[in-house]
Write an enzyme that holds these catalytic residues in place. Sequence first.
Site, PDB file in Angstrom:
ATOM      1  N   HIS A 243       0.834  -1.201   0.000  1.00 47.53           N
ATOM      2  CA  HIS A 243       0.000   0.000   0.000  1.00 47.53           C
ATOM      3  C   HIS A 243       0.881   1.269   0.000  1.00 47.53           C
ATOM      4  CE1 HIS A 243      -3.775   2.175   1.140  1.00 47.53           C
ATOM      5  NE2 HIS A 243      -2.904   3.017   1.664  1.00 47.53           N
ATOM      6  N   GLU A 244       1.792   1.327   0.933  1.00 51.26           N
ATOM      7  CA  GLU A 244       2.664   2.516   1.016  1.00 51.26           C
ATOM      8  C   GLU A 244       3.580   2.601  -0.201  1.00 51.26           C
ATOM      9  OE1 GLU A 244       1.662   4.571   3.078  1.00 51.26           O
ATOM     10  OE2 GLU A 244       0.463   3.175   4.303  1.00 51.26           O
ATOM     11  N   HIS A 247       1.846   4.594  -2.817  1.00 50.55           N
ATOM     12  CA  HIS A 247       2.023   6.031  -2.550  1.00 50.55           C
ATOM     13  C   HIS A 247       3.431   6.485  -2.963  1.00 50.55           C
ATOM     14  CE1 HIS A 247      -1.716   6.845  -0.447  1.00 50.55           C
ATOM     15  NE2 HIS A 247      -1.510   5.917   0.476  1.00 50.55           N
ATOM     16  N   GLU A 282      -4.499   7.895  -2.948  1.00 49.25           N
ATOM     17  CA  GLU A 282      -5.053   6.632  -2.468  1.00 49.25           C
ATOM     18  C   GLU A 282      -5.331   5.690  -3.636  1.00 49.25           C
ATOM     19  OE1 GLU A 282      -4.937   6.408   0.704  1.00 49.25           O
ATOM     20  OE2 GLU A 282      -5.941   4.488   1.051  1.00 49.25           O
TER      21      GLU A 282
END
Lengths: 489, 489
Positions: A243-244, A247, A282
């Site tokens: 997830h990170e 980003h 996101e």
Amino acid sequence: MNDLLCVLNLLTWDARTQMPPGGEQTRAQQLATVSALARARALDPAFEQAAQEARGDPAQAVAAAQALEAVQAMRRVPEALTRELALLKSGAQAAWAQARAQSDFAAFAPMLTRMVQLNRELAEALGYGDHPYDALLNLYEPGLTGAALTPLFARLRTHHVALLRRVQAQPAPRTDFLRRHYPAAEQRGLCLSAAQTFGYDLTRGRLDESAHPFEISFTRQDVRITTRIQENFLSGALFGTLHETGHALYEQGVSPDLTRTVLASDLLGLYAVGGSSYGTHESQSRLWENRIGRSQAYWALHYPALQARFPEQLGDVSAAEFHRAVNEVRPSLIRVEADELTYDLHIMLRVELERDLIGGQLEVAGLPEAWNARMKADLGLDVPDDRRGVLQDIHWSSGLFGSFPTYTVGNVMASQFYEAAAQALPDLGAQLGRGDYAPLREWLTGQIYRHGRSLVPHDLLVRATGRGLDPEPYLRYLSGKYEDLYGLN
Amino acid sequence: MNDLLCVLNLLTWDARTQMPPGGEQTRAQQLATVSALARARALDPAFEQAAQEARGDPAQAVAAAQALEAVQAMRRVPEALTRELALLKSGAQAAWAQARAQSDFAAFAPMLTRMVQLNRELAEALGYGDHPYDALLNLYEPGLTGAALTPLFARLRTHHVALLRRVQAQPAPRTDFLRRHYPAAEQRGLCLSAAQTFGYDLTRGRLDESAHPFEISFTRQDVRITTRIQENFLSGALFGTLHETGHALYEQGVSPDLTRTVLASDLLGLYAVGGSSYGTHESQSRLWENRIGRSQAYWALHYPALQARFPEQLGDVSAAEFHRAVNEVRPSLIRVEADELTYDLHIMLRVELERDLIGGQLEVAGLPEAWNARMKADLGLDVPDDRRGVLQDIHWSSGLFGSFPTYTVGNVMASQFYEAAAQALPDLGAQLGRGDYAPLREWLTGQIYRHGRSLVPHDLLVRATGRGLDPEPYLRYLSGKYEDLYGLN
């Protein structure tokens, strides 16, 4: 200005990952000092004049317009309100933490009431068209309105609830093995390697641990991520890292031309960021975590290496079983533990409640009841106490009203971007099947990342996908995925 | 102002311990921006006026006087000179690194010549009494002059060279076991535990690794140290840690009243520091590293634990052998590898050469020859190449002229403080023998640490020991130590 925002980001990163506990109070003072300097600089008439002059230069017009808009918004907010909000935040966070520990909503209600009041004032100061909530939403997702969310959410809720009921009629997959013992050092190695596989550049990044995973950058040259490792749970650190990483790929992919400019700065929020909005950001974390990282193709390819890394823990588990386990749908009281399908239901609940709080249709006193009713209707769950209900998130105590929608907007955008990429890259399926993530990453870089904040989310979306916010690709994706996983057809 | 200096320290700490390589250039820009802001703030007439007004308040008079002195010194240095020095530094460091790698002094000489010239100009701008070198020396050791160093150095050199000759006539101790394999993780544990044993408070500190060990603080609440671990050398990380722990105890011991004040700020050097001067700081790192950490009592007590930690590596080594090994005297070409006795000879060589460079008695072209002659006379060593000679230190390429004396001044002060502590604490020997470091640390805190920068080094020394700089306690200590270790009597 951008240097100061990068400094603020570093002070924050260090506080969350490295700082010894004793440094807390003096760090808060350092943050306050640098924030005040950055604010003073933005409000200096010389800054506005420079932006006015730059408007005439086509190469600087977008940056100049953004800077002017931010400065004018800052000017509209009375100094006293900014100060009171900052002061209330630290008090409210402490009150919230204590109320949550004791599951005592009444103890938090007065602070929350004041926080809602101040956010209404903030909305009035910032200005809006239809609804005060829009002013707050715009801080995180420029151009988005509550009016646009209503039909979007209605469509999602109908779809998600129906799909959830179908999934729940099927037997649950086996997941016990995710809770075996996975040593921290091995998990760390796994996370680093998984991030690099997606193209995270460690010469311009690093992975640390923190209580709440996050990504933060100090220009595209230094983009850091964190994860949280639990030795008795494999998925948390791994998918948190993916997830990170999403980003981080966004931030690392911003054009070097934008480094240290207004277009890598959130002047109003006082932090350095390359991405266009919370929602677009996101969309990338979700795309890489869920669309790629939880896919059948990903685990068909990478599971043998995972099994080799954890032979004792995963020796009796097949790739298909692992894939099903990390995609299990299980309604939960807690948002941060939610699966991909029920997550949006958590978000929509919060958004509708906070919009009504700001709009005055809901009083703080009525919040727990409204929360619990919605949980029952959507997820079929009874909320046993406020700790596992309305008190679970830090957001409202931190003065964050209007940021929740960006999670679901990100999900929707992620599928729009993915479908557009699949159309532009006829070999995408084969590339992903062999772990070649470069074509997808490069397409996303060209369409999204490199533009930084020079395009607002809507324009970015339309240029890349030909449409504004459209839930259909996302719904197609979720239906197809869970129909396969749970054998619904 | 202090908040900004703490921010500069954090940017530096992060760059040396955490930052990915890609961040280098943007970090330099962030440092430059915050430095410029801090400088502008110090030079703002409002700052001077506030300091002028505070002079009348007895509680603020010392801080006000220091602030005024710093601001006035900053004003005396032309902006153009400050800029050129900053610019030259990065160029000269790169030129030095390349010249050192190729052992080519001639390639570095033009940059060094310019650096000497600019430092002469800096000295003229700052002003001095007798000798331009004093102006530079005062940046690091307020109140100290080259004239005071001359007799001090003469006394030390005579003593050290004579003692060295006596030591060299004895057989060398066994040291082979220091070069066995010591795993990094175990060394890390050892270093952390050794630092805590001296009283380093980890709730207000942390230990990291870096190429060059250092201590840095962001107020007394957050004081960090680093060490450098080599798996094939035990002493480096351990004694490096004890050294930095001494610095850290000083910073952690500064009175809370001085937090975020001018008296925890080096305005001229633009960094946050609680200690009174480089020399007083070094006195504490040396005291804890050498006077305590290399003492017979320390190893009599702590050696069994070390042996238990490294049973294979140290199973055949006694405490007495270990103590002798970590105190071996062996003339070396390289300062940072020097033992306690020969270290001052390295320092004095540099101080005399840099003083003559600044004074114009020595040209850059003549530097290698002068260096090599002094090495031969004092240490009896032939310098085979400039890499292991005049090019070994980064200091001059970084524009540091006048900081070298503080190493030896620190050694001298350390013994003065120690003798005064021993007089004040009749049980000191027994306390140290049983590992109770609190009484010594508390005495040092009361006499030195808590005062921060509110006393200049000379006043601090006189108040704690009754005398100004006095080499005799140090010479007594060294003679006694090596006579015992080498059986000279």
